[in-house]
Design a protein around this motif. Structure first.
Motif, PDB file in Angstrom:
ATOM      1  N   THR A   1      12.723  36.949 -10.809  1.00  0.00           N
ATOM      2  CA  THR A   1      11.583  36.307 -10.153  1.00  0.00           C
ATOM      3  C   THR A   1      11.904  34.842  -9.888  1.00  0.00           C
ATOM      4  OG1 THR A   1      10.638  35.960 -12.332  1.00  0.00           O
ATOM      5  CG2 THR A   1       9.773  37.790 -11.064  1.00  0.00           C
ATOM      6  N   LYS A   2      12.517  34.205 -10.851  1.00  0.00           N
ATOM      7  CA  LYS A   2      12.791  32.785 -10.688  1.00  0.00           C
ATOM      8  C   LYS A   2      13.814  32.565  -9.579  1.00  0.00           C
ATOM      9  CE  LYS A   2      12.056  28.820 -12.987  1.00  0.00           C
ATOM     10  NZ  LYS A   2      10.733  28.386 -13.401  1.00  0.00           N
ATOM     11  N   SER A   3      14.829  33.396  -9.560  1.00  0.00           N
ATOM     12  CA  SER A   3      15.882  33.197  -8.580  1.00  0.00           C
ATOM     13  C   SER A   3      15.655  34.008  -7.317  1.00  0.00           C
ATOM     14  CB  SER A   3      17.237  33.548  -9.184  1.00  0.00           C
ATOM     15  OG  SER A   3      17.681  32.473  -9.974  1.00  0.00           O
ATOM     16  N   ALA A   4      14.416  34.438  -7.102  1.00  0.00           N
ATOM     17  CA  ALA A   4      14.022  35.039  -5.832  1.00  0.00           C
ATOM     18  C   ALA A   4      14.897  36.217  -5.438  1.00  0.00           C
ATOM     19  CB  ALA A   4      14.010  33.991  -4.725  1.00  0.00           C
TER      20      ALA A   4
ATOM     21  N   ALA B   1      18.576  23.687  -4.517  1.00  0.00           N
ATOM     22  CA  ALA B   1      19.690  23.242  -5.352  1.00  0.00           C
ATOM     23  C   ALA B   1      19.492  23.547  -6.822  1.00  0.00           C
ATOM     24  CB  ALA B   1      19.895  21.736  -5.159  1.00  0.00           C
ATOM     25  N   THR B   2      18.266  23.431  -7.333  1.00  0.00           N
ATOM     26  CA  THR B   2      18.132  23.510  -8.789  1.00  0.00           C
ATOM     27  C   THR B   2      17.260  24.642  -9.298  1.00  0.00           C
ATOM     28  OG1 THR B   2      16.392  21.877  -8.668  1.00  0.00           O
ATOM     29  CG2 THR B   2      18.590  21.075  -9.129  1.00  0.00           C
ATOM     30  N   MET B   3      15.947  24.560  -9.095  1.00  0.00           N
ATOM     31  CA  MET B   3      15.075  25.466  -9.846  1.00  0.00           C
ATOM     32  C   MET B   3      15.376  26.927  -9.619  1.00  0.00           C
ATOM     33  SD  MET B   3      11.000  25.994 -10.037  1.00  0.00           S
ATOM     34  CE  MET B   3      10.913  27.357  -8.923  1.00  0.00           C
ATOM     35  N   VAL B   4      15.583  27.301  -8.359  1.00  0.00           N
ATOM     36  CA  VAL B   4      15.829  28.713  -8.105  1.00  0.00           C
ATOM     37  C   VAL B   4      17.126  29.164  -8.762  1.00  0.00           C
ATOM     38  CG1 VAL B   4      14.483  28.939  -6.023  1.00  0.00           C
ATOM     39  CG2 VAL B   4      16.792  28.063  -5.888  1.00  0.00           C
ATOM     40  N   LYS B   5      17.955  28.207  -9.121  1.00  0.00           N
ATOM     41  CA  LYS B   5      19.197  28.599  -9.792  1.00  0.00           C
ATOM     42  C   LYS B   5      18.989  28.741 -11.292  1.00  0.00           C
ATOM     43  CE  LYS B   5      22.427  27.346  -6.303  1.00  0.00           C
ATOM     44  NZ  LYS B   5      22.356  26.101  -5.543  1.00  0.00           N
ATOM     45  N   ALA B   6      17.764  28.463 -11.755  1.00  0.00           N
ATOM     46  CA  ALA B   6      17.502  28.626 -13.184  1.00  0.00           C
ATOM     47  C   ALA B   6      17.751  30.073 -13.607  1.00  0.00           C
ATOM     48  CB  ALA B   6      16.074  28.211 -13.515  1.00  0.00           C
ATOM     49  N   GLY B   7      17.337  31.013 -12.752  1.00  0.00           N
ATOM     50  CA  GLY B   7      17.575  32.423 -13.071  1.00  0.00           C
ATOM     51  C   GLY B   7      19.063  32.702 -13.183  1.00  0.00           C
ATOM     52  N   VAL B   8      19.829  32.161 -12.225  1.00  0.00           N
ATOM     53  CA  VAL B   8      21.280  32.328 -12.258  1.00  0.00           C
ATOM     54  C   VAL B   8      21.844  31.691 -13.516  1.00  0.00           C
ATOM     55  CG1 VAL B   8      23.412  31.738 -11.076  1.00  0.00           C
ATOM     56  CG2 VAL B   8      21.415  32.435  -9.760  1.00  0.00           C
ATOM     57  N   TYR B   9      21.281  30.524 -13.844  1.00  0.00           N
ATOM     58  CA  TYR B   9      21.744  29.845 -15.063  1.00  0.00           C
ATOM     59  C   TYR B   9      21.532  30.744 -16.278  1.00  0.00           C
ATOM     60  CZ  TYR B   9      21.586  26.983 -19.199  1.00  0.00           C
ATOM     61  OH  TYR B   9      21.790  26.503 -20.465  1.00  0.00           O
ATOM     62  N   LEU B  10      20.344  31.323 -16.352  1.00  0.00           N
ATOM     63  CA  LEU B  10      20.033  32.160 -17.516  1.00  0.00           C
ATOM     64  C   LEU B  10      20.992  33.349 -17.592  1.00  0.00           C
ATOM     65  CD1 LEU B  10      18.054  32.554 -19.851  1.00  0.00           C
ATOM     66  CD2 LEU B  10      16.740  34.030 -18.358  1.00  0.00           C
TER      67      LEU B  10
ATOM     68  N   SER C   1      19.837  34.595   0.094  1.00  0.00           N
ATOM     69  CA  SER C   1      21.094  35.313   0.205  1.00  0.00           C
ATOM     70  C   SER C   1      22.132  34.757  -0.772  1.00  0.00           C
ATOM     71  CB  SER C   1      21.594  35.197   1.645  1.00  0.00           C
ATOM     72  OG  SER C   1      22.863  35.744   1.757  1.00  0.00           O
ATOM     73  N   ALA C   2      22.209  33.424  -0.840  1.00  0.00           N
ATOM     74  CA  ALA C   2      23.188  32.812  -1.737  1.00  0.00           C
ATOM     75  C   ALA C   2      22.891  33.161  -3.189  1.00  0.00           C
ATOM     76  CB  ALA C   2      23.174  31.298  -1.559  1.00  0.00           C
ATOM     77  N   LEU C   3      21.602  33.165  -3.539  1.00  0.00           N
ATOM     78  CA  LEU C   3      21.229  33.509  -4.914  1.00  0.00           C
ATOM     79  C   LEU C   3      21.632  34.949  -5.214  1.00  0.00           C
ATOM     80  CD1 LEU C   3      17.746  31.807  -4.941  1.00  0.00           C
ATOM     81  CD2 LEU C   3      19.762  31.095  -6.223  1.00  0.00           C
ATOM     82  N   GLY C   4      21.455  35.816  -4.199  1.00  0.00           N
ATOM     83  CA  GLY C   4      21.892  37.201  -4.372  1.00  0.00           C
ATOM     84  C   GLY C   4      23.395  37.262  -4.630  1.00  0.00           C
ATOM     85  N   THR C   5      24.139  36.465  -3.867  1.00  0.00           N
ATOM     86  CA  THR C   5      25.592  36.455  -4.049  1.00  0.00           C
ATOM     87  C   THR C   5      25.954  36.072  -5.479  1.00  0.00           C
ATOM     88  OG1 THR C   5      25.673  35.627  -1.795  1.00  0.00           O
ATOM     89  CG2 THR C   5      27.720  35.574  -3.051  1.00  0.00           C
ATOM     90  N   LEU C   6      25.307  35.006  -5.964  1.00  0.00           N
ATOM     91  CA  LEU C   6      25.604  34.542  -7.319  1.00  0.00           C
ATOM     92  C   LEU C   6      25.307  35.636  -8.336  1.00  0.00           C
ATOM     93  CD1 LEU C   6      24.170  30.931  -7.076  1.00  0.00           C
ATOM     94  CD2 LEU C   6      26.559  31.584  -7.424  1.00  0.00           C
ATOM     95  N   THR C   7      24.139  36.260  -8.183  1.00  0.00           N
ATOM     96  CA  THR C   7      23.761  37.329  -9.111  1.00  0.00           C
ATOM     97  C   THR C   7      24.791  38.445  -9.077  1.00  0.00           C
ATOM     98  OG1 THR C   7      21.484  36.788  -8.619  1.00  0.00           O
ATOM     99  CG2 THR C   7      21.886  38.857  -9.756  1.00  0.00           C
ATOM    100  N   MET C   8      25.217  38.775  -7.867  1.00  0.00           N
ATOM    101  CA  MET C   8      26.174  39.874  -7.732  1.00  0.00           C
ATOM    102  C   MET C   8      27.486  39.543  -8.451  1.00  0.00           C
ATOM    103  SD  MET C   8      27.546  41.623  -4.267  1.00  0.00           S
ATOM    104  CE  MET C   8      28.855  40.455  -3.974  1.00  0.00           C
TER     105      MET C   8
END
Lengths: 115, 137, 813
Positions: free
Chosen positions: C217-220, C245-254, C303-310
């Motif tokens: 949810t956080k990283s959309a 740049a930051t908050m949405v990457k919190a999910g990725v960070y976690l 899309s970028a957040l999806g890439t990171l998650t993947m």
């Protein structure tokens, strides 16, 4: 005696609830007082009845020597009595105020806020 | 309600009842009594006075406005709970001191007594603040 | 480290004042803090690069094993630098972008609060601390998206973001607690060391799934992505900072943070790869269909957040390194592009790509920054985006199902190349089109951000050895849980990845050229989007509101006695249920136990109760009430409760006086309920009474022993008093008593206000009359309406009340 008081508690509750459901604010407030009497007696009786020995330590002693009444329910009831009085006073003032503006004792006439 | 007997009796009863209420307050820690009943007795004394002389007279006779009574009562009660902080103990810890009075013996003084005084003032003030306006209606 | 986190919160409090004092320079001044923090964190780079980890720990709730603990390792350092670095640029930018806005101080405060929360989030070692900061970021994001709170769209978008991320936050909390349960510790640093045993724990999978919901949810991530595009309602500096740049990457960070624990498990690989891949593709596709600059960027961020998650799902050194490089690269170019979009919007008055063209003439520096960032986004050498993309392709080629994954990545990148062209090149090239505002170059504060980021993009692309290698190696080390050494370089020789890059670029140019066709064909199936997750969200929200309205109308009938009946019935039902099977009355019926005067007392009470019920006269009923009260007081006397007796006696006297005062002059009420209603009430009352009797009989001290030993034992020794009741009141339970006298005071003030208020408004007729008295009273009773919506008449009443303002003045003597 606790059995007798149990019946009294039941009667006070029944009377209180019945009065609160009447279409009269006077009865409603009266019922409120009956309920608080009932509740106080309930706590008192459930805490155990001990005839005539208040929970006061005799001078010089550090504890109760003879079985005495339980102090904890008493502390609870003492606050309940005073709080009950404040609630009653507030309800009466509210009623007084409402009666002067609506001129009615019937809770069904006081529905403006719920429409 | 302008009975002469009531008026005369009340004139003497008022100070007596107030004294009695203070007596209840002071002895409350050891014998039945305490801030609650003391405060109620004090309030009842003034209500009785009001029945005899009218509420306006009560307002004159009262040393403090009921609102001031409530405020000071709460203030005293709250303040009494904070003394322990200065002694390095948690809030509301009771502190006791032995005070020796010549010819009387040791007197046990503690913050809970101050707390009870706050209760006394608040209860008296609350009761009066409720009854006086209703009686004035 | 703790000071670094808290300083942001402190400055947030001061920001509005500073804004008033320094006005235009406030942004520059406030940016000093993140600048200092960036430098402070940068000093750790060497040590952390050589494998050191820094800890800070303070006791918080030691009894529960909760500590305020922070850790700084490679991953945290990467994020901390990103947060503070971007923070500097965004604060300066915001000062220029929002110049003259009356609430600018508030914006600074929210931004700083967010910055500090985000910093706390990435430094937290305790799971609970992490969660608290996580929620703080959601909260500040809500405040920032809804910054223009007079616009309904902004409010709706803010609420949507809050509900989605907040809902995910709840799942996250459950997941983190389960994880703590499974690992026996709430500290991340000790959880990661026992990864093997933890993974076998039965709670591990539920914990992971719940945490994933929070992270997604956080990283959309699909299907929760829809809040991010609508969050573009926020002012652009906020979109650039939080939502790219930051908050949405919190999910990725976690996910990265928990990677050492979970990476490699089937659930982890499956979920992250599939969800990430889907999000990546979908974001790229939707980005191409938009015409609003910010929405294009938003979808490409998805899309970028999806890439990171993947990549995190794929796992392994290559994928993790690719993820870290991509994370940095994305932050650089996407942040810059957002800031450029804001500058363009600010200087031309539109964000519609179809209306923007040829801006390079009017805005050369903006165009330069946009061009560089767009090329980085497209993955062209020598920019850092190119390195990141090469690494990505190497990772996908080495992954399981590599054909599938690589194809998806190539397709997405083709779409993103086209999107980069639309955002970064298209508005600046070609013929000049007229814009709502005549275009001119942006001021320095708006240019600083994009230009700086572009320069960093070039520099880190050309000479990655200048710190970037070290930083990304350290970050990858933390994620992998084992040393990783990255050696980034522009030229890797002729590799399959290079080939893929070429294909991507060619494809991207092709799609860019034919994007008009793509959009036209896509608009035909536009109806599909109304069935998307955004639609579900709307539906769920409507249903929930509908349910609330329905049950409120059902339960809030407006008749007092029905409320009472509900309450009483519920009490009786629940108490009765609890009472079932709780043993039988302990004492047998013993007549000899009862004295004759007690029987008399009880009989008197029952008679008086009956009298109060049946007597028609009010005074008689009050008298009966008094009798009952004095009898209760006698019971207290008989059974060792002199304090109670005294209080009850006094209160009863005052009660009777009050009743007489209020009711003496009133006419008798003549309303009588119907017989059926009376029977119904009687039955309910009797059931209540019987239940209460049963309660007393069952709850005897024989069944439930007293709990007052402590008070009895210590009353003299510790309470210094022999009257135990009084000692309980003023000492042992003094807090309760304090609460009680406070309640009493409030009630008294209430009575006072009720009565004095009326007198004031009656006698106050000399000036503006408040309107008819009944309506005014209605206003007073209207303060809580069930639906939160005042009806017309009620609103009028409320206005009347405000107009006459007796409430505010009523308290003056």
């Amino acid at each position: 005696m606790s059995t007798l008081l149990a019946i009294v508690v039941g009667c006070l509750y029944a009377a209180g609830v019945y009065m609160m459901l009447r279409r009269s604010l006077f009865k409603l407030i009266l019922g409120l007082v009956f309920l608080s009497h009932g509740a106080n007696l309930l706590i008192f009786t459930v805490g155990g009845l001990t005839r005539g020995r208040p929970p006061v330590v005799p001078p010089g002693a550090t504890g109760l020597a003879v079985p005495s009444a339980d102090p904890l329910p008493q502390a609870l009831i003492l606050t309940a009595i005073v709080i009950g009085f404040a609630v009653l006073a507030f309800s009466l003032a509210l009623f007084h105020r409402g009666y002067q503006t609506f001129g009615s004792d019937d809770p069904d006439d006081l529905k403006v806020s719920d429409q | 309600m302008t009975s002469l007997i009531l008026r005369t009796a009340t004139r003497f009863l008022l100070p007596l009842l107030v004294l009695f209420s203070l007596f209840l307050l002071v002895r409350g820690h050891h014998e039945p009594g305490g801030g609650f009943s003391g405060g109620l007795v004090a309030a009842a004394a003034f209500v009785l006075y009001g029945l005899a002389f009218g509420i306006a007279e009560v307002r004159k006779a009262l040393p403090l406005d009921p609102r001031t009574l409530i405020g000071s009562g709460l203030l005293i009660a709250v303040t009494s709970t904070t003394f322990s902080l200065f002694a390095g103990q948690p809030l509301m810890t009771s502190l006791w001191w032995k005070v020796a009075i010549p010819g009387f013996g040791d007197l046990d003084l503690g913050t809970p007594l101050l707390f009870d005084l706050g209760v006394y003032l608040a209860v008296a003030g609350v009761t009066l603040l409720i009854i006086l306006p209703l009686a004035e209606e | 480290m703790t000071v670094a986190i808290l300083s942001g919160f402190v400055l947030a409090l001061l920001a509005p004042t500073l804004q008033r004092v320094a006005d235009r320079r406030a942004g520059w001044a406030l940016a000093l803090l993140p600048l200092i923090l960036s430098l402070y964190f940068a000093t750790f780079l060497k040590a952390i690069g050589s494998g050191e980890v820094f800890h800070a720990r303070h006791e918080w709730v030691p009894s529960l094993g909760i500590h305020l603990s922070f850790t700084l390792d490679g991953l945290s350092l990467l994020f901390a630098l990103l947060i503070n670095g971007m923070g500097v640029l965004v604060l300066v930018y915001a000062g220029g972008y929002m110049a003259g806005h009356p609430e600018l101080g508030r914006l600074y405060a929210f931004l700083l609060m967010f910055m500090a929360s985000m910093l706390g989030l990435v430094l937290a070692d305790s799971l609970l601390v992490l969660f608290v900061f996580w929620e703080l970021t959601s909260f500040s994001s809500y405040l920032l998206i809804g910054f223009d709170h007079d616009r309904a769209d902004a409010r709706a978008a803010a609420l949507r973001a809050l509900l989605v991320t907040g809902g995910g936050g709840l799942a996250l909390m459950a997941g983190l607690l389960l994880l703590g349960q499974a690992g026996g510790s709430l500290e991340l640093s000790s959880l990661t060391t026992q990864a093997d045993t933890l993974r076998e724990h039965p709670l591990a999978t539920p914990a992971l799934l719940l945490i994933l919901v929070g992270a997604f949810t956080k990283s959309a991530q699909f299907p929760f992505h829809f809040w991010l595009p609508s969050a573009m309602e926020a002012p652009t500096p906020i979109s650039a900072y939080l939502h790219s740049a930051t908050m949405v990457k919190a999910g990725v960070y976690l996910l990265s943070r928990l990677s050492p624990v979970f990476a490699g498990s089937d659930v982890w690989i499956g979920t992250l790869t599939v969800v990430g891949g889907l999000t990546m593709l979908m974001g790229g596709w939707l980005a191409l269909l938009q015409s609003d600059l910010k929405r294009i960027l938003a979808y490409s961020t998805v899309s970028a957040l999806g890439t990171l998650t993947m990549f995190l799902g794929i796992g392994g050194p290559l994928a993790v390194q690719a993820a870290m490089a991509f994370l940095l690269g994305h932050a650089l170019y996407k942040g810059a592009l957002f800031l450029v979009a804001g500058a363009v919007d600010h200087e031309t008055g539109t964000r519609d790509v179809d209306r923007l063209s040829g801006l390079r003439r009017a805005m050369p520096f903006t165009a330069l920054a946009a061009g560089i960032s767009a090329l980085s986004m497209a993955g062209l050498p020598p920019l850092f985006g190119f390195i990141a993309k090469e690494l990505s392709y190497e990772a996908t080629l080495g992954a399981a199902w590599s054909t599938c994954v690589t194809t998806a990545a190539v397709v997405t990148n083709i779409l993103l190349v086209a999107a980069a062209g639309v955002v970064g090149l298209r508005p600046f090239l070609g013929q000049t089109l007229p814009t709502p505002k005549p275009a001119h170059e942006a001021p320095l504060s708006l240019l600083l951000g994009p230009l700086t980021l572009s320069v960093v993009s070039i520099a880190s692309g050309l000479i990655p050895a200048m710190g970037v290698n070290e930083l990304l190696s350290a970050a990858s080390t933390s994620v992998l849980g084992q040393p990783a050494d990255i050696d980034l370089a522009l030229w890797h020789g002729v590799t399959p990845a290079l080939g893929l890059s070429a294909i991507t670029l060619l494809g991207g140019v092709g799609v860019f050229a034919s994007r008009g066709l793509v959009r036209k064909s896509a608009s035909c199936c536009g109806r599909v989007s109304s069935w998307g997750p955004a639609g579900w969200y709307e539906l769920a929200l409507r249903r929930m509101n509908g349910l609330a309205v329905g049950q409120t109308q059902l339960l809030q009938s407006g008749y007092l006695r029905y409320y009472l009946m509900m309450t009483v019935a519920a009490t009786v039902g629940l108490t009765g249920y609890a009472l079932l099977g709780r043993g039988t009355p302990a004492t047998a019926w013993n007549w000899f136990d009862v004295k004759f005067y007690e029987v008399g007392l009880v009989a008197l009470m029952l008679l008086a109760t009956l009298g109060a019920l049946l007597l028609k006269s009010r005074l008689a009923a009050v008298a009966s009430l008094g009798v009952v009260g004095y009898c209760v007081s006698l019971v207290f006397v008989l059974y060792g409760a002199p304090d109670l007796a005294m209080t009850q006696f006094l209160v009863e006297t005052l009660t009777v006086i009050l009743f007489v005062l209020v009711f003496y002059h009133l006419p008798e009420s003549r309303i009588v309920s119907e017989t059926s209603a009376r029977w119904r009430d009687a039955v309910l009352a009797l059931v209540t009474g019987v239940l209460m009797t049963a309660l007393v009989l069952v709850g005897t001290p024989e069944n439930y022993p007293p709990i007052s030993e402590y008070f009895v034992e210590h009353s003299v020794t510790r309470g210094h008093g022999r009257n135990i009741v009084n000692v309980i009141l003023v000492d042992f339970r003094g807090l309760d008593t304090l609460g009680e006298i406070t309640v009493l005071s409030v009630a008294a003030v209430g009575v006072h206000a009720l009565l004095k208020l009326r007198r004031r408004s009656d006698s106050g007729s000399e000036t503006s009359v408040a309107g008819p008295a009944p309506v005014e009273a209605a206003g007073m009773l209207t303060q809580k309406t069930p639906m939160g919506e005042l009806h017309q008449e009620d609103r009028d009443a409320g206005d009347d009340r405000r107009g006459s303002s007796p409430i505010r003045e009523g308290d003056k003597p």
